[in-house]
Design an enzyme around this catalytic site. Structure first.
Site, PDB file in Angstrom:
ATOM      1  N   TYR A   1       0.407  94.170 -58.168  1.00 32.39           N
ATOM      2  CA  TYR A   1       0.018  92.966 -57.423  1.00 32.39           C
ATOM      3  C   TYR A   1       0.072  91.746 -58.340  1.00 32.39           C
ATOM      4  O   TYR A   1       0.679  90.728 -58.007  1.00 32.39           O
ATOM      5  CB  TYR A   1      -1.402  93.147 -56.863  1.00 32.39           C
TER       6      TYR A   1
ATOM      7  N   SER B   1     -12.302  96.048 -48.080  1.00 31.04           N
ATOM      8  CA  SER B   1     -13.697  96.422 -48.271  1.00 31.04           C
ATOM      9  C   SER B   1     -14.269  95.673 -49.470  1.00 31.04           C
ATOM     10  O   SER B   1     -15.459  95.353 -49.504  1.00 31.04           O
ATOM     11  CB  SER B   1     -13.823  97.928 -48.461  1.00 31.04           C
TER      12      SER B   1
ATOM     13  N   ASP C   1      -0.713  84.005 -49.548  1.00 25.84           N
ATOM     14  CA  ASP C   1      -1.936  83.221 -49.833  1.00 25.84           C
ATOM     15  C   ASP C   1      -1.948  82.641 -51.241  1.00 25.84           C
ATOM     16  O   ASP C   1      -2.247  81.463 -51.427  1.00 25.84           O
ATOM     17  CB  ASP C   1      -3.224  84.016 -49.509  1.00 25.84           C
TER      18      ASP C   1
ATOM     19  N   GLU D   1     -13.488  88.908 -58.013  1.00 19.76           N
ATOM     20  CA  GLU D   1     -12.338  89.818 -57.913  1.00 19.76           C
ATOM     21  C   GLU D   1     -11.383  89.594 -59.099  1.00 19.76           C
ATOM     22  O   GLU D   1     -10.889  90.538 -59.707  1.00 19.76           O
ATOM     23  CB  GLU D   1     -11.627  89.549 -56.581  1.00 19.76           C
TER      24      GLU D   1
ATOM     25  N   ASP E   1      -8.484  87.287 -47.992  1.00 22.52           N
ATOM     26  CA  ASP E   1      -9.455  88.331 -47.633  1.00 22.52           C
ATOM     27  C   ASP E   1     -10.867  87.764 -47.540  1.00 22.52           C
ATOM     28  O   ASP E   1     -11.599  88.012 -46.581  1.00 22.52           O
ATOM     29  CB  ASP E   1      -9.450  89.463 -48.659  1.00 22.52           C
TER      30      ASP E   1
HETATM   31  C1  GLA Z   1      -4.547  91.563 -50.998  1.00 15.65           C
HETATM   32  C2  GLA Z   1      -5.115  90.304 -51.644  1.00 15.65           C
HETATM   33  C3  GLA Z   1      -4.899  89.078 -50.754  1.00 15.65           C
HETATM   34  C4  GLA Z   1      -3.450  88.971 -50.290  1.00 15.65           C
HETATM   35  C5  GLA Z   1      -2.949  90.305 -49.750  1.00 15.65           C
HETATM   36  C6  GLA Z   1      -1.479  90.277 -49.438  1.00 15.65           C
HETATM   37  O1  GLA Z   1      -5.269  91.899 -49.854  1.00 15.65           O
HETATM   38  O2  GLA Z   1      -6.477  90.449 -51.918  1.00 15.65           O
HETATM   39  O3  GLA Z   1      -5.310  87.916 -51.431  1.00 15.65           O
HETATM   40  O4  GLA Z   1      -2.630  88.484 -51.315  1.00 15.65           O
HETATM   41  O5  GLA Z   1      -3.182  91.365 -50.662  1.00 15.65           O
HETATM   42  O6  GLA Z   1      -1.208  89.406 -48.421  1.00 15.65           O
END
Ligand code: GLA
Length: 382
Positions: free
Chosen positions: A223, A128, A38, A161, A173
């Site tokens: 991440y 969540s 994404d 976020e 998400d």
């Molecule tokens: C988390 C992030 C999303 C996406 C996923 C991996 O859920 O919030 O934006 O990058 O990881 O696909």
């Protein structure tokens, strides 16, 4: 939507705040395929589920606002001016973030009382946090007549976020939670932020999730690191995002980057292609093709993008040995959380028991097994 949860927040809100609230339900999500694509402007295939956050909210005449987290039994009172993220603020930061990001785009938010409860297992990778952000942005938009579209609302949630939880997430998400369609998954183009709903019918198979119940502390920084690598490589490739690159393009700069960065970028390019293949297979009702794509996705996430963990690898490896399973992979950001599995419908009970036993034997801790329904996105409960 979850009627029981809504009833709970409605009743509890009345007890706490002696007022009639507006009620919002905002779901969590699963993702069939398309992980870490994404924020590369790529494709993903998420769906909203029948687990989520129920929020009760009303205006308040006082000069502070209140949020009560029902599951944690924690009340937080704050002034809505000069909001900053709290050190170790947990759920509070998502709420503060939404209010602050609304203010940043010039929206006037007044004081409010609110209470929320949820049934998405925390740390399971079922978003969540997006459900919580979306419930507040949706509730506040309604309450104070802010006039935002759903597309504008999810950008507010995403900014909350980024700036208040410190995770530089993509849009998947928040999008899936806001726009979910019953019994469908959404083929989401994360560049245009538009999707196409696909009716999902896995025939003899059923979707299930196994939560490894693992959450690594460093998952947020890891991440953000992954995102940085992807951005660095796309810059070198002179493209806006990895979505615009092919394997051939990447091979041209192979000697200019480390092998780790090469593998990570390659994973993203391959995963984007898998999303397209997966959606094509669904369109053609070619269920058999899905399993392999799921396994390939996991392999990439684990060995190339390096966001899996031993518990998730174990679950996927055990799935491969089971003839009743079509395919499996880790789901979400990674470093723990759930594996998503396509399993023969009538094998659910046996599988649940066997997996729980094997997992416990191997790791001396419990995993949790859930089945989910693909459901509608964030909505006002009348
Ligand atoms: C988390 C992030 C999303 C996406 C996923 C991996 O859920 O919030 O934006 O990058 O990881 O696909």
């Amino acid at each position: 939507m979850n009627k029981k949860l809504i009833k709970t927040v409605k009743k509890s809100f009345k007890t706490h705040f002696k007022a009639k609230p507006l009620l919002v339900f905002s779901p969590g999500r699963i993702n069939l395929i398309g992980e870490h694509t994404d924020y590369n402007d790529g494709f993903a295939f998420p769906a909203a589920i029948n687990k989520g956050i129920a929020l009760a909210i009303s205006k308040s005449n006082s000069n502070t606002s209140n949020v009560y987290a029902f599951n944690k039994e924690e009340l937080y009172e704050f002034k809505i001016e000069n909001l900053k993220p709290l050190e170790g603020g947990g759920w509070r930061n998502y709420v503060l973030g939404v209010v602050a990001e609304l203010q940043k785009i010039g929206k006037q938010v007044g004081n409010f009382n609110s209470l929320f409860a949820g049934n998405i297992p925390g740390g399971a990778g079922m978003s969540s946090s997006a459900a919580l952000e979306n419930s507040f942005v949706f509730g506040l938009n309604e309450l104070f007549d802010l006039g935002l579209t759903k597309n504008e609302m999810i950008l507010v949630s995403q900014k909350a976020e980024h700036n208040f939880a410190g995770v530089k997430c993509g849009i998947m998400d928040q999008y899936a939670s806001m726009f979910g369609v019953k019994k469908s998954a959404l083929l989401l183009d994360c560049r245009t932020v538009e999707s196409q709903p696909y009716k999902i019918n896995f025939k003899d198979y059923k979707l299930m999730l196994i939560n490894s119940n693992v959450k690594h502390d460093l998952s947020e920084s890891a991440y953000n690191d992954r995102r940085e690598v992807c951005e660095k490589v796309s810059k070198l490739l002179n493209v806006a995002a990895l979505r615009d690159a092919s394997k051939e393009d990447l091979n041209r700069i192979k000697t200019d980057i480390t092998d780790e960065d090469y593998q990570k970028a390659l994973y993203v390019i391959n995963e984007n292609n898998r999303v397209k293949q997966f959606s094509e297979a669904i369109k053609k009702d070619n269920i058999d093709a899905l399993g392999n794509l799921l396994y390939q996705s996991h392999e990439g996430l684990s060995t190339k993008f390096k966001v899996s963990c031993k518990e998730l690898d174990f679950l996927v490896d055990s799935a491969k040995k089971n003839p009743n399973i079509l395919g499996a992979r880790m789901m979400g950001g990674g470093f723990g959380g759930c594996a998503i599995i396509l399993l023969k419908k009538d094998e659910f009970k046996t599988f649940k028991k066997d997996t729980a036993k094997k997992f416990k034997k191997r790791f001396e801790k419990d995993c949790s097994v859930y089945s989910v329904k693909l459901s509608q996105g964030t909505l006002l409960v009348k």
